[in-house]
Write a protein that holds these residues in place. Structure first.
Motif, short mmCIF file in Angstrom:
data_model
loop_
_atom_site.label_atom_id
_atom_site.label_comp_id
_atom_site.label_asym_id
_atom_site.label_seq_id
_atom_site.Cartn_x
_atom_site.Cartn_y
_atom_site.Cartn_z
N ASN A 18 -41.17 -37.97 -39.55
CA ASN A 18 -40.63 -36.95 -38.74
C ASN A 18 -40.10 -35.90 -39.32
O ASN A 18 -39.97 -35.56 -40.40
CB ASN A 18 -39.48 -37.56 -38.05
N ARG A 19 -40.29 -34.66 -38.59
CA ARG A 19 -39.71 -33.37 -39.15
C ARG A 19 -38.36 -33.53 -39.18
O ARG A 19 -37.62 -33.72 -37.94
CB ARG A 19 -40.25 -32.14 -38.15
N THR A 20 -37.58 -33.09 -40.17
CA THR A 20 -36.11 -33.60 -40.46
C THR A 20 -35.17 -32.41 -39.50
O THR A 20 -34.06 -32.64 -39.36
CB THR A 20 -35.73 -33.31 -41.80
N GLY A 21 -35.75 -31.42 -39.20
CA GLY A 21 -34.80 -30.36 -38.41
C GLY A 21 -34.29 -30.76 -37.26
O GLY A 21 -33.35 -30.40 -37.15
N TYR A 22 -34.84 -31.63 -36.55
CA TYR A 22 -34.42 -32.36 -35.24
C TYR A 22 -33.17 -32.83 -35.60
O TYR A 22 -32.20 -32.81 -34.67
CB TYR A 22 -35.58 -32.95 -34.51
N ALA A 23 -32.91 -33.59 -36.46
CA ALA A 23 -31.97 -34.32 -36.77
C ALA A 23 -30.66 -33.21 -36.77
O ALA A 23 -29.63 -33.63 -36.25
CB ALA A 23 -31.85 -35.08 -38.02
N PHE A 24 -30.86 -32.32 -37.41
CA PHE A 24 -29.90 -31.34 -37.46
C PHE A 24 -29.60 -30.49 -36.17
O PHE A 24 -28.65 -29.98 -35.71
CB PHE A 24 -30.32 -30.30 -38.59
N LEU A 25 -30.86 -30.37 -35.14
CA LEU A 25 -30.58 -29.71 -33.84
C LEU A 25 -29.88 -30.84 -33.05
O LEU A 25 -29.18 -30.17 -32.26
CB LEU A 25 -32.18 -29.46 -33.66
N ASP A 74 -40.88 -33.65 -45.67
CA ASP A 74 -40.76 -32.45 -44.84
C ASP A 74 -39.26 -31.82 -45.00
O ASP A 74 -38.25 -32.82 -44.85
CB ASP A 74 -40.88 -32.79 -43.25
N LEU A 75 -38.86 -31.00 -45.77
CA LEU A 75 -37.51 -30.44 -46.14
C LEU A 75 -37.07 -29.43 -45.01
O LEU A 75 -37.71 -28.45 -45.08
CB LEU A 75 -37.31 -30.02 -47.63
N ASN A 76 -36.03 -29.51 -44.52
CA ASN A 76 -35.55 -28.42 -43.49
C ASN A 76 -34.92 -27.62 -44.15
O ASN A 76 -34.67 -27.56 -45.43
CB ASN A 76 -34.77 -29.22 -42.28
N TYR A 77 -34.26 -26.49 -43.48
CA TYR A 77 -33.45 -25.56 -44.17
C TYR A 77 -32.61 -26.16 -45.00
O TYR A 77 -32.48 -25.41 -46.19
CB TYR A 77 -32.92 -24.47 -42.95
N LYS A 80 -33.82 -27.49 -48.27
CA LYS A 80 -34.44 -26.41 -48.97
C LYS A 80 -33.61 -25.73 -50.13
O LYS A 80 -33.97 -25.18 -50.79
CB LYS A 80 -35.50 -25.24 -48.42
N GLN A 81 -32.37 -25.93 -49.52
CA GLN A 81 -31.32 -25.28 -50.41
C GLN A 81 -31.08 -25.77 -51.76
O GLN A 81 -30.47 -25.31 -52.59
CB GLN A 81 -29.79 -24.79 -49.67
N TYR A 82 -31.51 -27.04 -51.54
CA TYR A 82 -31.07 -28.25 -52.80
C TYR A 82 -32.07 -28.62 -53.44
O TYR A 82 -32.13 -29.38 -54.40
CB TYR A 82 -30.04 -28.98 -52.23
N ALA F 68 -24.46 -36.91 -50.85
CA ALA F 68 -25.13 -35.63 -50.69
C ALA F 68 -26.43 -35.27 -50.05
O ALA F 68 -26.86 -34.24 -49.99
CB ALA F 68 -25.12 -35.04 -52.34
N GLU F 69 -26.80 -36.54 -49.63
CA GLU F 69 -28.01 -36.69 -48.84
C GLU F 69 -28.21 -36.16 -47.51
O GLU F 69 -29.50 -35.67 -47.26
CB GLU F 69 -28.72 -38.21 -48.92
N ALA F 70 -27.10 -35.74 -46.84
CA ALA F 70 -27.21 -34.83 -45.85
C ALA F 70 -27.84 -33.45 -46.06
O ALA F 70 -28.40 -32.81 -45.41
CB ALA F 70 -25.85 -34.63 -45.16
N ARG F 71 -27.41 -32.87 -47.22
CA ARG F 71 -27.74 -31.72 -47.92
C ARG F 71 -29.27 -31.67 -48.44
O ARG F 71 -29.96 -30.69 -48.46
CB ARG F 71 -27.04 -31.24 -48.71
N THR F 72 -29.51 -32.76 -49.33
CA THR F 72 -30.65 -32.82 -50.12
C THR F 72 -31.87 -33.67 -49.37
O THR F 72 -33.03 -33.51 -49.86
CB THR F 72 -30.36 -33.80 -51.38
N GLY F 73 -31.50 -34.26 -48.35
CA GLY F 73 -32.40 -35.28 -47.87
C GLY F 73 -32.56 -36.40 -48.56
O GLY F 73 -32.03 -36.68 -49.93
N ASP F 74 -33.07 -37.46 -48.11
CA ASP F 74 -33.52 -38.68 -48.72
C ASP F 74 -34.86 -38.73 -49.18
O ASP F 74 -35.64 -38.63 -48.44
CB ASP F 74 -33.49 -40.00 -47.97
#
Lengths: 183, 183, 183, 183, 183, 183
Positions: A18-25, A74-77, A80-82, F68-74
């Protein structure tokens, strides 16, 4: 034809991720494969609105632009910072041993460069694909799409993309079948 | 550009509708959009294996071959025994008012006729897309794919399609990343 | 008792198939089996409100009114514009070889005719079942039920059905346990 | 008709609550409403196999036998070892203020007593409903149904129930449509 | 170390069981394990805000406070009105044969008594864990959290808990990453 | 207490993000939060088996090791081959402005170093948490866990971890309640 089944099984993984952005949306859900379908269809439409573009390249670019994400994720916004993603390496492994598949690498490279007309349209399609989802969720009463949409609109670069955006934002997600509904 | 947003919202519905065959298979799940993505990518690959085909038409055909299913629904084998689908009418309504979209109707018609090389390859891709899912489920221990696979293989018409099938059936779904895995 | 297990396994498929209207509503989810349960319970209630009706027939009719949908699929409003369903054929195959099951065919026929008191009540129950879902979703903040509800109300034919509708629309979906809640 | 909407909204909650046994089985999923539908349909069938029973009572009993579970929750075998459920109180609150609904309480009481022919058949239907799910999962390759099935079979009390069990266990879950399948 | 794997498998069941309150809330979803994680993390934070507490006991208490729910089930407010739970018996069976595990029983007992500072903080964490979910859902447009929140706030007993509540209710669920977002 | 709500909302995101390895396993599902709960409970158990360890540190380390995985992703095994994660930066942003939260950074650092007894046990718990899931899926008939388990076993470093592994692999996932089951 060796390793070709590996390529096919690798790309089908995009249905399972899944596209991870939706968890943040906080609303909605979409697999990477669904997103790529949507982006490719938008490019199919754009090719008809701009007859001068290389339609095959435009649609193919949309189809493969996230093909490396089975390997990279799939890295969301925020992600991508990390993370520093080595997409070229992933693409190289994706097509390894398949001489005809070098085209995939070229298309992804061109997409990322965003310089050609096709690449600009494909990048706009990438955003419009998200916009369609945000508009649907907004129409359904979700509150978060409202703050995400301006950013998506701002990323558009082509006139075709911007015109499609105006059309999308001015139409309800279910109008295609509710317009003129009666019993 | 009027009604174009309607078209985009209608086609994105394919993400929200699941292919009903999986309920009968008893395992797995896939939206119509995911299936179309998979079919289009297979056609992208086929176009490279058969340089003589019209790649743009082949890939586009795969992309739009189920576009009418937002209106008609996805009917599986059993459903089709009891329903008469008026796909031409659905396609007509899908593209209504969009002069450039006549191409969608032509592509679907050509796909259904199955006579041109592109149509035959696209139809094989339609089956291979399902085969990839069945092989994955079979590898994971599901029992039903075993009985479905022979029928899928039998529907293939092109040498390219049959060769891809042999490759798929002879490869584990996760080999692309497990091959040579070590710690 | 031959073929009876087939009948039971066929009807349990209604648990595995979702009602497609919810994808178009954009909120909620319900299997055909859940809908049939709800419709049957509504008929159980109606039978007590109208002592003169044939309760067994009314409840049974609600129970089996969508029994053919394992074969035909659940087609929503839009799908029905493009499909011609041969329900009699599906029902015939459903009950094939089970002499006592002719009753299922008769009940479905009577339901579709909508002429008897029982059939009218069962058809209203079919709508009220949807109304309960729409009201719940509306109470939770979804925006689409608002436009669907007037159509559902308009389809009601009996005074009992209309009275139940007024009660449903005037009650919050969670009042049954939140009314008088305190700590 | 006061509080009737409360009753309807309360009973529809059975669609939103899953039967907890499946978490312990490790496969499958089913809402309480789906289970009640299945049990009621089995009773509809049993009424035709045993013409002497009170069909209306039998089917209604199956329909309402778990109606109190919106209030009590669905407790599986393990949960029941540690909870004492006050079902009469829950049923009493379910029907409170609805004079005609006393019938629900009587039906649940009769079902729990398990003494009348209808109650015995309904209790068997309750088990056969689970058996259909276990058989489906077993046919699909799940390992746990194998150990659960003997217990379910042992709970059956009527000849009709036992005969249906033999039929179910001797039939594949998908035979109703795969039998004689060809292309 | 006998029966220890049983304990581990029993406690991991908390991942497979959902908290039933969300079905009544009509929005959101959370497993018991997720809730326990959240509660334990809140206690980790509280231990740093109140250096005088026994941090190990506080965090451990949060971790195990619902450990018996694999056996008892998760009963929401309504369910609790109709069930008498024998939690001591469930806890006794949970730790049976594991001499070192008596500590689990003591922690759960202390949590339920709610008398020590650690128990009060852990009970507040239990509520704050729910509050975080309600605030997120409220921010996303769900209507039901609004009426649940005052009750949750009222259950808090410690100054630390009440201060955390004020902070939570005054912060948007996505502020941690949207604050200062720009492109 | 400023920014503390941000920290709480950030960490609760771990409930909304799934561990991506399961998509590659092809079976099962688990949120990062569920994994952390499981790991923390395993550490609670380990602390009782090894009374000499710093229990508070051990359990806390397990609780925050993936914070930290909320920011980095799993990122699963494959993803890690193509991404360079800047976890220190993510942790730094996670705790920014919260003076007491420096402890989180220290715990994660110690966990990653894997040198202290607590860190070794916590790392083993991280693996045992996955092992419990793989054993459950294997017991249920999934085929992929079989090939994953040896790798997980090989990663264990402590005697306590290895002993727990032996116990887990020698016990059926549902034995805790099926052992001695009778009716």
């Amino acid at each position: 034809m060796t390793r070709i089944a590996d390529l096919l099984f690798e790309v089908r993984m995009l249905k399972d991720l899944n596209r991870t952005g939706y968890a943040f949306l906080g609303a909605g859900e979409e697999s990477i494969a669904e997103h790529c379908f949507s982006t490719a269809f938008l490019c199919f439409v754009m090719a008809r609105l701009e007859p001068g573009v290389d339609a095959e390249k435009l649609i193919s670019m949309a189809l493969v632009h996230d093909a490396a994400e089975a390997r990279t994720g799939d890295l969301n916004y925020v992600h991508k910072q990390y993370n520093t993603v080595d997409e070229p390496h992933a693409v190289s492994d994706l097509i390894h041993g398949l001489e005809w598949a070098k085209n995939i690498s070229e298309l992804i490279e061109e997409f990322n460069q965003g310089e050609t007309r096709e690449a600009q349209l494909a990048n706009d399609a990438d955003q419009l694909s998200l916009m369609l989802e945000l508009k649907k969720l907004k129409d359904l009463g979700a509150t978060s799409p409202e703050s995400w949409l301006p950013f998506v609109v701002d990323r558009l670069r082509t006139d075709t993309g911007k015109q499609l955006a105006r059309e999308i934002l001015g139409t309800r997600w279910d109008e295609w079948w509710t317009r003129g509904y009666s019993e």
